[in-house]
Write a protein that holds these residues in place. Structure first.
Motif, PDB file in Angstrom:
ATOM      1  N   LEU A 118       0.924  -1.192  -0.010  1.00 16.20           N
ATOM      2  CA  LEU A 118       0.035  -0.053   0.080  1.00 16.20           C
ATOM      3  C   LEU A 118       0.739   1.175   0.047  1.00 16.20           C
ATOM      4  CD1 LEU A 118      -2.849  -1.167   2.560  1.00 16.20           C
ATOM      5  CD2 LEU A 118      -3.114  -0.488  -0.013  1.00 16.20           C
ATOM      6  N   GLU A 119       1.876   1.170   0.917  1.00 19.81           N
ATOM      7  CA  GLU A 119       2.835   2.470   0.899  1.00 19.81           C
ATOM      8  C   GLU A 119       3.537   2.548  -0.510  1.00 19.81           C
ATOM      9  OE1 GLU A 119       5.543   2.976   4.589  1.00 19.81           O
ATOM     10  OE2 GLU A 119       7.127   2.719   3.187  1.00 19.81           O
ATOM     11  N   ARG A 120       3.979   1.547  -0.852  1.00 19.53           N
ATOM     12  CA  ARG A 120       4.687   1.539  -2.145  1.00 19.53           C
ATOM     13  C   ARG A 120       3.763   2.463  -3.247  1.00 19.53           C
ATOM     14  NH1 ARG A 120       4.408   0.415  -7.017  1.00 19.53           N
ATOM     15  NH2 ARG A 120       2.696  -1.012  -6.683  1.00 19.53           N
ATOM     16  N   ALA A 121       2.646   1.692  -3.412  1.00 23.18           N
ATOM     17  CA  ALA A 121       1.585   2.298  -4.513  1.00 23.18           C
ATOM     18  C   ALA A 121       1.259   3.742  -4.109  1.00 23.18           C
ATOM     19  CB  ALA A 121       0.279   1.592  -4.321  1.00 23.18           C
ATOM     20  N   ILE A 122       1.091   4.057  -3.012  1.00 23.10           N
ATOM     21  CA  ILE A 122       0.770   5.337  -2.565  1.00 23.10           C
ATOM     22  C   ILE A 122       1.711   6.437  -3.110  1.00 23.10           C
ATOM     23  CG2 ILE A 122       0.358   7.163  -0.734  1.00 23.10           C
ATOM     24  CD1 ILE A 122      -1.078   5.021   1.086  1.00 23.10           C
ATOM     25  N   ILE A 123       3.005   5.984  -2.868  1.00 25.08           N
ATOM     26  CA  ILE A 123       4.218   7.074  -3.157  1.00 25.08           C
ATOM     27  C   ILE A 123       4.420   6.942  -4.674  1.00 25.08           C
ATOM     28  CG2 ILE A 123       6.767   7.052  -3.047  1.00 25.08           C
ATOM     29  CD1 ILE A 123       6.282   5.750  -0.197  1.00 25.08           C
ATOM     30  N   ALA A 124       4.285   5.805  -5.317  1.00 25.52           N
ATOM     31  CA  ALA A 124       4.686   5.531  -6.956  1.00 25.52           C
ATOM     32  C   ALA A 124       3.524   6.148  -7.574  1.00 25.52           C
ATOM     33  CB  ALA A 124       5.157   4.145  -7.073  1.00 25.52           C
ATOM     34  N   GLU A 125       2.081   5.767  -7.088  1.00 23.41           N
ATOM     35  CA  GLU A 125       1.217   5.818  -8.138  1.00 23.41           C
ATOM     36  C   GLU A 125       0.192   7.224  -7.710  1.00 23.41           C
ATOM     37  OE1 GLU A 125      -0.965   2.271  -8.828  1.00 23.41           O
ATOM     38  OE2 GLU A 125       1.027   1.037  -8.404  1.00 23.41           O
ATOM     39  N   ASP A 126       0.364   7.528  -6.536  1.00 17.09           N
ATOM     40  CA  ASP A 126      -0.304   8.829  -5.996  1.00 17.09           C
ATOM     41  C   ASP A 126      -1.941   8.220  -5.472  1.00 17.09           C
ATOM     42  OD1 ASP A 126       1.788  10.265  -6.376  1.00 17.09           O
ATOM     43  OD2 ASP A 126       1.124  11.634  -8.109  1.00 17.09           O
ATOM     44  N   THR A 127      -2.689   7.351  -6.176  1.00 21.48           N
ATOM     45  CA  THR A 127      -3.758   7.013  -5.856  1.00 21.48           C
ATOM     46  C   THR A 127      -3.877   5.652  -5.535  1.00 21.48           C
ATOM     47  OG1 THR A 127      -4.465   8.915  -7.521  1.00 21.48           O
ATOM     48  CG2 THR A 127      -6.124   7.355  -6.601  1.00 21.48           C
ATOM     49  N   VAL A 128      -4.683   5.103  -4.554  1.00 19.52           N
ATOM     50  CA  VAL A 128      -4.752   3.862  -4.340  1.00 19.52           C
ATOM     51  C   VAL A 128      -6.470   3.808  -3.819  1.00 19.52           C
ATOM     52  CG1 VAL A 128      -4.372   1.938  -2.631  1.00 19.52           C
ATOM     53  CG2 VAL A 128      -2.516   3.199  -3.432  1.00 19.52           C
TER      54      VAL A 128
END
Lengths: 106, 101
Positions: free
Chosen positions: A43-53
């Protein structure tokens, strides 16, 4: 009064979630713990890399960019610039809002 | 990322004894446990990631933006998330150095 609800409320931790995973799946606790860590890391990786989860039924994590603005040191009253930054916000789903507040609202 | 993509990513990296088929159920259990805790008024604190809590909002006088008619908005409880120190820092790092914006 606005703010967190204090009094009588418990604090749930990673350990409680691990216990819950173990109780409901019978997967051994160390693996439940590894799973939870992997899930939060992802979740953390995706929040940082993709801006939206977007997590249906739960809510959306969105990274917002803030421009520079003038803040104030609350102790000294001195004006200080707040540098531009990125912040994580959570927008709870309608389902979660209604569970917390009851469906009566709006 | 969507919930389904989270499940897929976790299946790919599924730790030891967790069968791929169990991953989706476990993801659901985690989110459901957080929702249930908030429903009870409990706080959920996940070190490094962040904390979920319930906040009370006072009743206020609202206004229908279309008609301009004012309406009473009752006090309510809303879910709230505060990012943990670690997450806050990592998100911010991405802004300056790595992205150059």
């Amino acid at each position: 009064m606005e703010g967190d609800i204090a009094m009588t409320s418990r604090t749930i931790t990673r350990q409680d979630l691990v216990d819950e995973l173990h109780a409901r799946t019978k997967v051994p606790k160390p693996q439940c713990q590894a799973f939870l860590t992997a899930m939060l890391n992802e979740l953390e990786r995706a929040i940082i890399a993709e801006d939206t989860v977007k997590l249906s039924g739960f809510g959306n994590f969105v990274v917002r960019s803030k421009k520079e603005r003038v803040g104030r040191n609350p102790k000294t009253g001195k004006e200080v610039p707040i540098t531009p930054r990125r912040v994580v916000t959570f927008r709870p789903s309608q389902i979660l809002r209604e569970r917390i507040n009851g469906p009566r609202a709006r | 990322m969507l919930r389904s993509e989270l499940v897929r990513a976790l299946r790919a990296s599924s730790p030891d004894d967790v069968k791929p088929a169990q991953v989706e159920a476990m993801v659901d259990i985690v989110f459901e446990s957080i929702c249930a805790a908030l429903e009870r008024g409990d706080r959920v604190e996940l070190r490094g990631f962040g904390a979920f809590s319930v906040r009370e909002r006072d009743a206020r006088q609202g206004r229908n933006p279309r008609t301009g008619v004012s309406v009473d908005v009752g006090a309510k409880r809303v879910p709230f998330f505060k990012a943990g120190k670690e997450l806050r820092h990592k998100v911010n790092l991405g802004a300056g150095a790595a992205r150059g914006d």
